[in-house]
Design a protein around this motif. Sequence first.
Motif, PDB file in Angstrom:
ATOM      1  N   LYS A  13      12.534   7.551  -6.145  1.00 61.23           N
ATOM      2  CA  LYS A  13      13.233   6.697  -7.226  1.00 61.23           C
ATOM      3  C   LYS A  13      12.985   5.270  -6.721  1.00 61.23           C
ATOM      4  CE  LYS A  13      17.069   8.763  -7.307  1.00 61.23           C
ATOM      5  NZ  LYS A  13      16.677   9.853  -6.228  1.00 61.23           N
ATOM      6  N   VAL A  14      12.947   4.351  -7.561  1.00 57.14           N
ATOM      7  CA  VAL A  14      13.141   2.887  -7.270  1.00 57.14           C
ATOM      8  C   VAL A  14      14.137   2.204  -8.585  1.00 57.14           C
ATOM      9  CG1 VAL A  14      10.709   2.648  -8.400  1.00 57.14           C
ATOM     10  CG2 VAL A  14      11.814   1.015  -6.964  1.00 57.14           C
ATOM     11  N   VAL A  15      14.775   1.235  -8.096  1.00 53.20           N
ATOM     12  CA  VAL A  15      15.884   0.614  -8.766  1.00 53.20           C
ATOM     13  C   VAL A  15      15.594  -0.938  -8.357  1.00 53.20           C
ATOM     14  CG1 VAL A  15      17.231   2.605  -9.543  1.00 53.20           C
ATOM     15  CG2 VAL A  15      17.945   1.141  -7.390  1.00 53.20           C
ATOM     16  N   SER A  16      16.021  -1.792  -9.340  1.00 54.28           N
ATOM     17  CA  SER A  16      16.086  -3.203  -9.118  1.00 54.28           C
ATOM     18  C   SER A  16      17.591  -3.614  -8.827  1.00 54.28           C
ATOM     19  CB  SER A  16      15.229  -4.008  -9.654  1.00 54.28           C
ATOM     20  OG  SER A  16      15.540  -5.213  -9.497  1.00 54.28           O
ATOM     21  N   TYR A  68       9.070  -9.424 -11.355  1.00 53.98           N
ATOM     22  CA  TYR A  68       7.909  -8.970 -10.767  1.00 53.98           C
ATOM     23  C   TYR A  68       7.390  -9.412  -9.335  1.00 53.98           C
ATOM     24  CZ  TYR A  68       2.682  -8.319 -10.472  1.00 53.98           C
ATOM     25  OH  TYR A  68       1.472  -8.160  -9.949  1.00 53.98           O
ATOM     26  N   PHE A  69       7.181  -8.373  -8.409  1.00 56.79           N
ATOM     27  CA  PHE A  69       6.628  -8.958  -7.197  1.00 56.79           C
ATOM     28  C   PHE A  69       5.486  -8.414  -6.451  1.00 56.79           C
ATOM     29  CE2 PHE A  69       6.570  -8.007  -2.643  1.00 56.79           C
ATOM     30  CZ  PHE A  69       7.071  -8.956  -2.057  1.00 56.79           C
ATOM     31  N   ASN A  70       4.809  -9.238  -6.096  1.00 51.58           N
ATOM     32  CA  ASN A  70       3.313  -8.906  -5.476  1.00 51.58           C
ATOM     33  C   ASN A  70       3.174  -9.544  -4.283  1.00 51.58           C
ATOM     34  OD1 ASN A  70       0.569  -7.987  -5.021  1.00 51.58           O
ATOM     35  ND2 ASN A  70      -0.236  -8.926  -7.034  1.00 51.58           N
ATOM     36  N   GLY A  71       3.279  -8.714  -3.200  1.00 47.88           N
ATOM     37  CA  GLY A  71       3.229  -9.359  -1.852  1.00 47.88           C
ATOM     38  C   GLY A  71       1.880  -8.656  -0.912  1.00 47.88           C
ATOM     39  N   LYS A  79       8.955   0.154 -11.329  1.00 48.50           N
ATOM     40  CA  LYS A  79       7.908   0.763 -10.426  1.00 48.50           C
ATOM     41  C   LYS A  79       7.463  -0.018  -9.473  1.00 48.50           C
ATOM     42  CE  LYS A  79       3.004   2.338 -11.709  1.00 48.50           C
ATOM     43  NZ  LYS A  79       1.933   2.110 -12.872  1.00 48.50           N
ATOM     44  N   ILE A  80       7.082   0.847  -8.481  1.00 51.18           N
ATOM     45  CA  ILE A  80       6.549   0.256  -6.958  1.00 51.18           C
ATOM     46  C   ILE A  80       5.151   0.799  -6.732  1.00 51.18           C
ATOM     47  CG2 ILE A  80       7.894   1.992  -5.537  1.00 51.18           C
ATOM     48  CD1 ILE A  80       8.242  -0.371  -3.555  1.00 51.18           C
ATOM     49  N   GLU A  81       4.321   0.235  -6.264  1.00 48.80           N
ATOM     50  CA  GLU A  81       2.991   0.766  -5.774  1.00 48.80           C
ATOM     51  C   GLU A  81       2.772   0.037  -4.146  1.00 48.80           C
ATOM     52  OE1 GLU A  81       0.214  -0.651  -8.364  1.00 48.80           O
ATOM     53  OE2 GLU A  81       0.864   0.638  -9.991  1.00 48.80           O
ATOM     54  N   ALA A  90       5.746  -4.503  -7.249  1.00 57.47           N
ATOM     55  CA  ALA A  90       6.777  -3.840  -7.604  1.00 57.47           C
ATOM     56  C   ALA A  90       7.381  -4.607  -9.116  1.00 57.47           C
ATOM     57  CB  ALA A  90       7.892  -3.761  -6.624  1.00 57.47           C
ATOM     58  N   ALA A  91       7.911  -4.022  -9.843  1.00 62.33           N
ATOM     59  CA  ALA A  91       8.484  -4.618 -11.134  1.00 62.33           C
ATOM     60  C   ALA A  91       9.382  -3.783 -11.684  1.00 62.33           C
ATOM     61  CB  ALA A  91       7.151  -4.680 -12.211  1.00 62.33           C
ATOM     62  N   ALA A  92      10.344  -4.508 -12.364  1.00 60.71           N
ATOM     63  CA  ALA A  92      11.635  -3.930 -13.046  1.00 60.71           C
ATOM     64  C   ALA A  92      11.914  -4.721 -14.394  1.00 60.71           C
ATOM     65  CB  ALA A  92      12.776  -3.750 -12.115  1.00 60.71           C
ATOM     66  N   VAL A  93      12.150  -3.980 -15.382  1.00 61.25           N
ATOM     67  CA  VAL A  93      12.939  -4.515 -16.552  1.00 61.25           C
ATOM     68  C   VAL A  93      14.217  -3.988 -16.990  1.00 61.25           C
ATOM     69  CG1 VAL A  93      12.649  -5.164 -19.020  1.00 61.25           C
ATOM     70  CG2 VAL A  93      10.623  -5.393 -17.706  1.00 61.25           C
TER      71      VAL A  93
END
Length: 428
Positions: A83-86, A218-221, A366-368, A376-379
């Motif tokens: 699971k992933v949560v923000s 939204y995160f892209n690292g 969602k996380i990749e 990673a992103a969350a709404v």
Amino acid sequence: MKINKNSVKTTTMIGLTALAITSCASSNKVQKDNVVVKPDNIQNMEDMDNSYLILSDEQLSAVNKGNTFALNLFRTQAGMDSKVVSPLSVAYLMGMLANGAEGNTQTEIMKTLGMNDVSLETLNEAYKAIINTASTLDKQTTVNIANCIAVNQQISIKDKYKQAMSQTYNAQVESMNFAGDALKRINNWCDKQTNGMIPSIINQLNPNAIAVIMNAIYFNGTWDKKFDKNDTKKEPFKGYTRDIKRVDMMHQNAKFDFVEQEDFSAINLPYGNGTYNMTVILPHNGKSTTEIMEKLNAEKLSELNNKMEKCIVDLKLPRFSTSTETQLNKPISNLGAPSMFISSQADFSKISDTPMFISSMLQKAKIEVSEEGTKAAAVTAGVMMMSAFPSEQPRRVEFHADHPFVYLITERHTGAIFFIGQYTGDNL
């Protein structure tokens, strides 16, 4: 420079990648007074924007308390599935709701966020600082935090609230036709703000809904030390139920911050210039992630980072992708804020004179994680409905039968009078 690692980036990363399968934190370091965040492992200073994140002691305390909420929220999702949560996305939504709430509803929201001894003004200033600087701290890392309030065009929200949300949360406030194209516009906003990772947040929209309040992150690292794709191999992975799965296991030998504890070991994996990083917490054999997370709090998380040392690590990490949809009504209620979900108790009178409550709060995340880095992103969205108007209290009257009166005995359905009489005080 001696730095406290439990910084605002800790909160950001916990909100984005921290709670995927393992917990994440930051090894960034911060001064004690007027906090200037400057990571200690920056490779190239030119990669750091001149706009550093500066917080007062009160604001930093508010951000750090958000880590307690983050861990508490994740514990409500305990289980054996990925699971992933923000938590940060949820916190932004609840911050916007707190600004529109009064009385017990506002008190519950602030307490659930861990902010019961923090002013709303301080919370707003801290959240505003994160929004304004998160995207500038590392030119190699993309961070986007956005807020939106979609309002039913038939409803009027108060100008003071609208201005506060626009100025403090950079919220896009729009009047929409909830019986028309509002659903499409809401989902298009989610798709745009998350670069397509969260293409939609709600499947249908009640035309009588009052508003939909949303936060997107939204995160892209890119890893500071990327994995070589040629070293990725199918390897066994032991699941919760002792089943053996085959996963794409990435591999590298490099220098990382590492710590060994009684029940687990942990490693920090930096992105870009080192401002953002992922902390992976690996339970020892015989221990579960649930057991580890039950004992972990914000203070111990900060201590964990302080105990880390540079080691040459033979690192293996699965390449994975996880998507989660979380219904938040029950978890947030259980954490201490139930009244905003109850029609007769919710008080959002700072938003509008129309009585309203949160009918649904949900998050899609969602996380990749790959050889290149992490996306990673969350709404998080709260759908607001009109509360039922409280029924009027019956009039208080007197009926003192202390003088002659007439009486009838009738059949209810037909109205037929079976008996009729009067009483004047005399008895047989």
